[in-house]
Design a protein around this motif. Structure first.
Motif, mmCIF file in Angstrom:
data_model
loop_
_atom_site.group_PDB
_atom_site.id
_atom_site.type_symbol
_atom_site.label_atom_id
_atom_site.label_comp_id
_atom_site.label_asym_id
_atom_site.label_seq_id
_atom_site.Cartn_x
_atom_site.Cartn_y
_atom_site.Cartn_z
ATOM 1 N N LEU A 197 0.821 -1.209 0.000
ATOM 2 C CA LEU A 197 0.000 0.000 0.000
ATOM 3 C C LEU A 197 0.859 1.264 0.000
ATOM 4 N N LYS A 198 1.846 1.323 -0.877
ATOM 5 C CA LYS A 198 2.791 2.447 -0.899
ATOM 6 C C LYS A 198 2.118 3.800 -1.031
ATOM 7 N N SER A 199 1.112 3.888 -1.888
ATOM 8 C CA SER A 199 0.517 5.191 -2.162
ATOM 9 C C SER A 199 -0.649 5.539 -1.229
ATOM 10 N N SER A 200 -0.909 4.710 -0.244
ATOM 11 C CA SER A 200 -2.033 4.993 0.656
ATOM 12 C C SER A 200 -1.634 6.001 1.731
ATOM 13 N N ALA B 43 -2.421 -7.654 10.931
ATOM 14 C CA ALA B 43 -1.824 -6.462 10.328
ATOM 15 C C ALA B 43 -2.429 -6.197 8.941
ATOM 16 N N VAL B 44 -2.570 -7.240 8.151
ATOM 17 C CA VAL B 44 -3.172 -7.114 6.819
ATOM 18 C C VAL B 44 -4.599 -6.595 6.943
ATOM 19 N N HIS B 45 -5.354 -7.133 7.874
ATOM 20 C CA HIS B 45 -6.738 -6.707 8.093
ATOM 21 C C HIS B 45 -6.795 -5.216 8.407
ATOM 22 N N GLU B 46 -5.977 -4.788 9.348
ATOM 23 C CA GLU B 46 -5.995 -3.376 9.751
ATOM 24 C C GLU B 46 -5.455 -2.466 8.650
ATOM 25 N N LEU B 47 -4.446 -2.909 7.929
ATOM 26 C CA LEU B 47 -3.932 -2.112 6.812
ATOM 27 C C LEU B 47 -4.973 -1.966 5.708
ATOM 28 N N ALA B 48 -5.748 -3.005 5.475
ATOM 29 C CA ALA B 48 -6.780 -2.932 4.437
ATOM 30 C C ALA B 48 -7.804 -1.845 4.753
ATOM 31 N N HIS B 49 -7.991 -1.554 6.036
ATOM 32 C CA HIS B 49 -8.931 -0.497 6.416
ATOM 33 C C HIS B 49 -8.452 0.900 6.005
ATOM 34 N N ILE B 50 -7.190 1.047 5.687
ATOM 35 C CA ILE B 50 -6.709 2.344 5.197
ATOM 36 C C ILE B 50 -7.401 2.676 3.877
ATOM 37 N N ARG B 51 -7.552 1.666 3.032
ATOM 38 C CA ARG B 51 -8.199 1.870 1.726
ATOM 39 C C ARG B 51 -9.705 1.635 1.771
#
Length: 168
Positions: A59-62, A119-127
């Motif tokens: 998620l570099k551009s998030s 971590a993946v679950h929480e990172l996905a919430h950024i998008r």
């Protein structure tokens, strides 16, 4: 089957299999066979680096993350996967946003695969803020066996609550 509160959304036959392992006192052995070692990400600094590495890979551009910590105050049943918070504030003529990820300290001594899944679950919430199809597609992109790991993490939480850690 009140001890299976983490598995209530799963079919009755799956719950029965887990209940049988619990009854036979072999759930710990099942989990240890799959996950023989806990991860070594024991403090907030290491957790921050771990999650930033994942973010930079997928998620570099998030939006940036402002805080990543283990949180001992998170209630595991309500926030089994941790929390992601997003706050927007007006500062002058600009809108500033902050993303925070907090993971329950229960996962300090857990298999790395489970920490990665959380971590993946929480990172996905950024998008994707909601648990919708796009959210789960993003989770599967970052962690191809996401759903299996989520199930096994819930089995791990059941073991943790009924008989303690698998690593003691």
């Amino acid at each position: 089957m009140s001890t299976l509160k983490y598995l209530v959304a799963y079919p009755a036959d799956v719950q029965a299999q887990v209940a049988q392992l619990l009854q036979q006192n072999t759930l710990r052995d099942f989990l240890l066979k799959r996950y023989p070692e806990p991860h070594n990400i024991a403090n907030d600094k290491a957790l921050r680096e771990y999650i930033f590495d994942l973010k930079n890979q997928y998620l570099k551009s998030s939006s940036p993350l402002s805080k990543v910590i283990y949180d001992s105050k998170l209630h595991v049943v309500r926030n089994a996967l941790g929390t992601h918070s997003f706050v927007s504030r007006v500062q002058g003529n600009k809108l500033k946003s902050k993303n925070e990820i907090r993971i329950s300290s229960v996962f300090k001594k857990a298999p790395e695969a489970f920490l990665n899944m959380i971590a993946v679950h929480e990172l996905a919430h950024i998008r994707e803020k909601e648990h919708n199809k796009a959210f789960y597609q993003l989770c599967e992109h970052m962690q191809p066996d996401y759903h299996q790991l989520e199930f096994e993490m819930r089995v791990y939480l059941t073991q943790l609550e009924t008989h303690g850690s698998i690593y003691d």
